[in-house]
Design a protein around this motif. Structure first.
Motif: not given
Length: 344
Positions: A140-141, A153-155, A192-198
């Protein structure tokens, strides 16, 4: 000391006999759980009050290295270190460095699966030791949801660890378990986040391994439906990319990101399985979903390294054709051991 510049011939000399099971599959991939312990308690993986193996039961890092080197000599070209959380084991960096010395000399790739909590401290050393790519578990983000799934956990700590890995030059693939009613509404945003981050992203169906505090039926989310939802939002193109694992890949057109689907329940992937797993106890499991195993640590301690080949051959010959994962009301776990014992 674990470090060794010139391993004995019995470890370094290649064998003329590769590892081929009774179903014609060539085994080239060894996954190693270096510890069953973890600093998180993800709900789909562990019970909140876990009983871990006594330290006296664990194989030493030297024993793990000796066994792994015998597999390299027999034709294994990829090793993944996992757990539990591998970076909680003291001096694991020495094992990484020793196995990293085989990259390019029998071993094509050494990787690690981690929850990312300790990457800020360890990423530079992992890169220097020969690891080029990490799988980071991230479900999760959303900070509050992440804390709920992992129990504490601490994101931000994990995201900082991912940044540290990238700064060290390590490739990162995100692993997310798809969980009904928990994170299914944000899987598109994660892609979408993975696309932005590569980053690449692999989505995984929950696996019925070990007793937990919740009913996995309530959280099981078939990836067939998830893919349909994602395909309506992203331009997904089938990709022939293979990492040696069970994922089927698509590429997000116009980006470098690949989407992998690991579907042990809705799309059995056993026919091409090239993997075996070494536990932190030094036991070799030929299948994630079966209890058959061979105690390589016991062989090594009782009979020495030269006896490992016969024991490995015995294990490979017993590798089953397929797992028998089922999930449903009244179904218990496929095996009693948790994923952290066998290694992801």
């Amino acid at each position: 000391m674990m470090a060794r510049t010139s391993p004995p011939a019995v470890l370094s000399a290649p064998s003329t006999t590769g590892l081929i099971d009774a179903h014609g599959r060539t085994i080239r991939y060894l996954r190693i759980s270096v510890t069953d312990r973890c600093d998180l308690r993800c709900r789909y993986c562990m019970a909140e009050a876990m009983t871990f193996l006594p330290r006296s039961a664990l194989a030493s890092l030297e024993e793990i290295a000796l066994i792994a080197e015998r597999f390299i000599a027999r034709g294994v070209t990829k090793i993944r270190l996992s757990g539990g959380e591998p970076l909680v084991r003291r001096d694991v960096g020495e094992l990484v460095a020793r196995l990293g010395g085989h990259v390019g000399a029998g071993l094509d790739e050494l990787t690690m699966t981690t929850n990312g909590t300790r990457l800020r401290a360890h990423a530079p050393a992992l890169a220097a030791a020969g690891i080029q790519r990490l799988n980071v578990s991230l479900d999760s983000l959303k900070p509050d949801r992440f804390r709920f799934i992992t129990r504490h956990g601490d994101l931000l700590q994990v995201l900082d660890g991912i940044d540290a890995a990238r700064e060290a030059g390590l490739g990162v693939k995100i692993n997310a378990v798809a969980l009904k009613g928990l994170n299914e509404d944000e899987l598109g945003d994660m892609l979408a986040w993975c696309v932005d981050e590569g980053h690449d992203l692999s989505l995984i169906e929950t696996m019925p391994l070990g007793a937990i505090d919740e009913d996995r039926v309530d959280r099981f989310l078939p990836l067939t439906g998830v893919f349909e939802t994602l395909a309506a939002r992203f331009p997904l193109v089938r990709d022939s990319h293979r990492t040696g694992g069970p994922a089927r890949y698509w590429r997000v057109e116009g980006s470098t990101t690949r989407l992998g689907l690991i579907s042990p329940l809705t799309a059995n992937f056993c026919d091409g399985c090239n993997r075996v797993r070494l536990t932190t106890e030094g036991k070799l499991y030929m299948c994630l979903g079966h209890d058959d195993q061979v105690d390589l640590k016991g062989v090594l301690r009782d009979r020495g390294v030269t006896a490992l080949d016969d024991a490995i051959d015995l294990a490979i010959a017993a590798k089953p054709a397929a797992h028998d994962f089922r999930i449903g009301i009244g179904e218990g776990p496929a095996v009693t051991r948790h994923m952290s014992v066998t290694g992801g």
